[in-house]
Write an enzyme that holds these catalytic residues in place. Structure first.
Site, short mmCIF file in Angstrom:
data_model
loop_
_atom_site.label_atom_id
_atom_site.label_comp_id
_atom_site.label_asym_id
_atom_site.label_seq_id
_atom_site.Cartn_x
_atom_site.Cartn_y
_atom_site.Cartn_z
CE1 TYR A 187 -3.20 -2.89 0.40
CE2 TYR A 187 -3.20 -2.60 2.76
CZ TYR A 187 -3.64 -3.27 1.65
OH TYR A 187 -4.52 -4.30 1.79
CG ASP B 229 -8.00 -5.31 6.31
OD1 ASP B 229 -6.95 -4.66 6.43
OD2 ASP B 229 -8.14 -6.20 5.46
CG HIS C 64 -1.06 -16.28 -0.23
ND1 HIS C 64 -1.48 -16.25 -1.54
CD2 HIS C 64 -1.43 -15.09 0.31
CE1 HIS C 64 -2.05 -15.08 -1.78
NE2 HIS C 64 -2.04 -14.38 -0.68
C1 LIG Z 1 -3.59 -10.36 0.50
S1 LIG Z 1 -4.79 -9.30 1.18
C2 LIG Z 1 -6.22 -10.35 1.14
C3 LIG Z 1 -7.47 -9.55 1.13
C4 LIG Z 1 -8.74 -10.38 1.21
N1 LIG Z 1 -8.69 -11.31 2.31
C5 LIG Z 1 -8.98 -11.11 -0.09
O1 LIG Z 1 -8.59 -12.27 -0.23
O2 LIG Z 1 -9.57 -10.51 -0.99
C6 LIG Z 1 -4.37 -9.27 2.88
C7 LIG Z 1 -5.31 -8.41 3.71
O3 LIG Z 1 -4.97 -8.56 5.08
C8 LIG Z 1 -4.91 -7.30 5.70
N2 LIG Z 1 -3.94 -7.39 6.82
C9 LIG Z 1 -2.63 -7.72 6.73
N3 LIG Z 1 -2.07 -7.73 7.95
C10 LIG Z 1 -3.04 -7.41 8.80
C11 LIG Z 1 -3.08 -7.28 10.24
N4 LIG Z 1 -1.99 -7.48 10.97
N5 LIG Z 1 -4.26 -6.96 10.82
C12 LIG Z 1 -5.38 -6.76 10.05
N6 LIG Z 1 -5.40 -6.88 8.70
C13 LIG Z 1 -4.25 -7.19 8.10
C14 LIG Z 1 -4.46 -6.36 4.59
O4 LIG Z 1 -4.80 -5.03 4.85
C15 LIG Z 1 -5.23 -6.94 3.40
O5 LIG Z 1 -6.51 -6.39 3.29
#
Ligand SMILES: C[S@@+](CC[C@H](N)C(=O)[O-])C[C@H]1O[C@@H](n2cnc3c(N)ncnc32)[C@H](O)[C@@H]1O
Length: 346
Positions: free
Chosen positions: A149, A212, A256
């Protein structure tokens, strides 16, 4: 002779040439989306000549004609030559999936692939050599999302891409198992809520919450909220903060992103918050155990190397990590699409 190659493949390597040419195939589709070709055909009540398309798009006639011909060669557009003049029209595939306004539009995915992933893949060999590059690949997990981001614009593009996937795979992953016994469901890292909406559509009695980061949820509220939304959004950090209690935790494309030791820590934390008899549903693209595919997932795994330092896994790895964290009765369902589901119970 390698057993899976026919003599004709060895005499003339059709497949190899097709793979080598793959980047040009992608660019044809990326460019057509960028130019607005598919939306023009979606709007047009009649077939169009290359000249008319070029005029509408403000592009050169010669270049447009060649682009339309390739798209017709891919069977993404239709072409008919009438009295020496070629007339092109959209197809169900271009209208549904490739136009911005299509009912199952993959447009945002294509924009992300074209503008973010494509340049990153230019550093694939460096990522394999474990050299950092200007895009900060192979970064440590904590910095992962700062890099993904790196600007508001980049975050919105990423969220649009995440959204697009569930338009085509969402129903299959949320129905891979019967989730109706779970009353409170939290989608960890649920982003803009696209998969959460699939869950509420299929299980309307459940209370579904997306957890999130505040920045992502603010963007979700501003850009992705739907009038009939029944999902709840909760700001939080599933690594550093508390994970609220729930009957089911869904982790779509979360595991992943991380290295295995971090994954096990996260799963243990979720196990601690999970109500007894509750569960965890991991949604990921599964590799085959025999390492022979699926090729799309193998490519996803290389993509994780380029982009995050994570990787895709076969079912046995997920089963091992979930069992280490305390989940039992782990079941794996392949959907036949890109993304699959793995359910474990506390
Ligand atoms: C690879 S994206 C997957 C988004 C969604 N789950 C999808 O498959 O469409 C990873 C998501 O996890 C959120 N994320 C990563 N680390 C996080 C944390 N420590 N706490 C909350 N959200 C987190 C990111 O902001 C992002 O929206």
């Amino acid at each position: 002779m390698a057993e899976h190659l026919s003599q004709s493949e060895l005499d003339y390597p059709f497949k190899l040439l097709e793979y080598i040419n793959g980047f040009r195939v992608s660019q044809v589709i990326f460019s057509a989306c960028d130019l607005g070709v598919f939306d023009l055909f979606l709007r047009s009540p009649t077939p169009l000549s290359a000249e008319a398309v070029a005029r509408e798009l403000g592009a050169s006639e010669g270049g447009t004609e060649r682009l339309l011909d390739v798209l017709a060669g891919f069977h993404i557009l239709e072409v008919e030559v009438v009295e020496g003049k070629a007339l092109y029209s959209g197809t169900d595939v271009s209208n549904l999936y490739l136009s911005k306004a299509g009912a199952k539009s993959l447009y945002d995915m294509i924009v992300y692939f074209s503008q973010t992933i494509y340049p990153l893949w230019g550093s694939l060999a460096d990522a394999i050599r474990e050299r950092k590059n200007e895009h900060e690949t192979n970064i440590e997990s904590e910095d992962l999302f700062k890099a993904a981001y790196r600007s508001d614009e980049e975050m919105l593009k990423f969220m649009g891409f995440m959204n697009s996937t569930w338009v085509i795979d969402g129903h299959d992953v949320v129905t891979a198992f019967d989730l109706s016994p779970f009353n409170t469901i939290i989608i960890l890292g649920g982003c803009s809520g696209a998969l959460a909406r699939e869950v509420t559509r299929e299980y309307p009695a459940a209370t579904v919450t997306v957890l999130d980061s505040s920045a992502v949820l603010q963007a979700a509220r501003e850009h992705f909220l739907q009038a009939d939304d029944t999902i709840q959004f909760q700001e939080g950090d599933f690594c550093a903060g508390e994970i609220p209690p729930a009957d089911l935790y869904v982790l779509p494309r979360i595991i992943h992103d991380w290295k295995e030791d971090m994954v096990v820590q996260l799963l243990q934390k979720i196990h601690g918050s999970c109500k007894p008899g509750g569960g965890i549903l991991i949604v990921e693209a599964l590799l085959f155990e025999n390492k022979r595919g699926p090729v799309t997932t193998q490519i996803f795994s290389l993509n994780m190397l380029v982009q995050t330092g994570g990787q895709e896994h076969p079912p046995s790895h997920y089963c091992r990590m979930m069992a280490t964290a305390g989940f039992h009765g782990v079941q794996v369902r392949r959907t036949g699409k890109c993304y699959d589901a793995i359910l474990g119970i506390k």
